[in-house]
Design a protein around this motif. Structure first.
Motif, mmCIF file in Angstrom:
data_model
loop_
_atom_site.group_PDB
_atom_site.id
_atom_site.type_symbol
_atom_site.label_atom_id
_atom_site.label_comp_id
_atom_site.label_asym_id
_atom_site.label_seq_id
_atom_site.Cartn_x
_atom_site.Cartn_y
_atom_site.Cartn_z
ATOM 1 N N LEU A 27 1.144 -0.956 0.435
ATOM 2 C CA LEU A 27 0.091 0.171 0.176
ATOM 3 C C LEU A 27 0.683 0.981 0.591
ATOM 4 N N ILE A 32 -0.401 4.896 -0.521
ATOM 5 C CA ILE A 32 -0.973 4.571 0.745
ATOM 6 C C ILE A 32 0.298 4.825 2.040
ATOM 7 N N GLN A 36 -2.095 5.528 7.622
ATOM 8 C CA GLN A 36 -3.647 5.299 6.787
ATOM 9 C C GLN A 36 -3.281 3.802 7.036
ATOM 10 N N ALA A 60 -7.075 -0.025 6.565
ATOM 11 C CA ALA A 60 -6.450 0.962 4.818
ATOM 12 C C ALA A 60 -7.143 2.206 4.926
ATOM 13 N N ALA A 62 -8.142 5.817 3.743
ATOM 14 C CA ALA A 62 -7.319 6.614 2.992
ATOM 15 C C ALA A 62 -8.114 7.778 2.384
ATOM 16 N N LEU A 67 -10.488 1.606 2.842
ATOM 17 C CA LEU A 67 -10.216 2.057 1.450
ATOM 18 C C LEU A 67 -10.496 -0.004 1.407
ATOM 19 N N ALA A 204 -6.168 0.412 -4.635
ATOM 20 C CA ALA A 204 -5.891 1.144 -3.923
ATOM 21 C C ALA A 204 -5.203 2.486 -5.783
ATOM 22 N N LEU A 208 -6.442 6.733 -5.232
ATOM 23 C CA LEU A 208 -5.901 7.740 -5.545
ATOM 24 C C LEU A 208 -5.304 8.368 -7.157
#
Length: 211
Positions: A27, A32, A36, A60, A62, A67, A204, A208
């Motif tokens: 991650l 990430i 986080q 996780a 974010a 996430l 992930a 983003l």
């Protein structure tokens, strides 16, 4: 079966912490930050639907959005018969509770969160030999007939993924000697740790890109 020799910490860490470290690094590669990703006893709880909260092995978060969530389990002998059904019932219940809570908006999400499951089973004679079934009234599904506990776990992980219960599932096996060296086998290519990791990495990156 394909032998997958990996870093020693993968199967040597307490409660499979090694796999979680790999996920944390993955991650981080995707962007990430470490702050986080939560794997602790206190900070990895999520609200549930049928219960107040559930502690997951890895969360996780974010941009304040959930996430990913991963459950990591292991099963060592000799009590396979006593614990197999408990493991399956727990995994099914956890997934159902998670997705029901998600539908009710129990946690903030920018996109559908990733839910993953990993099982590491001890590789020994008791886990790999055929097991009989009780059929006092109706016949079991044919795939379970004479299936070992290893095969039963593989069937569960395959079905849990194909039914959409989990976004990715991994099933690994190792014996007590090889496990301490970080070595394991993957009975099914579909259920490899690499595929679970790749699916999580892709989620992930997709998150983003939505920033």
């Amino acid at each position: 079966m394909r032998d997958q020799g990996k870093r020693a910490e993968v199967t040597g860490g307490k409660q499979l912490d090694g796999f979680l470290w790999v996920v944390r690094d993955l991650l981080k590669e995707a962007g990430i930050t470490d702050t986080q990703v939560f794997t602790g006893q206190i900070d990895s709880y999520l609200p549930g639907y049928f219960r107040p909260t559930k502690r997951w092995d890895l969360l996780a978060i974010a941009d304040s959005n959930l996430l990913a969530c991963i459950e990591v389990k292991s099963h060592a002998g000799p009590s396979y018969g006593n614990n197999f059904n408990n493991r399956i019932e727990e995994a099914v219940g956890n997934a159902h509770d998670f997705w029901r809570a998600y539908k009710e908006g129990a946690f903030k999400t920018q996109m559908k969160p990733f839910l993953g499951y990993l099982m590491l089973l001890e590789n020994d004679d008791a886990s790999t030999r055929p097991v009989g079934v009780n059929e006092p009234h109706f016949k079991v599904l044919p795939e379970f007939r004479d299936a070992s506990y290893a095969r039963r776990y593989q069937i569960f992980c395959e079905k849990a993924f194909r039914e959409g219960m989990y976004d990715a599932t991994a099933f690994l096996m190792s014996d007590k000697t090889r496990g301490l060296k970080g070595e394991f086998i993957e009975p099914s290519e579909e259920l490899s740790f690499k595929k679970l990791a790749a699916a999580l990495y892709g989620r992930a990156v997709a998150h983003l890109k939505q920033r």
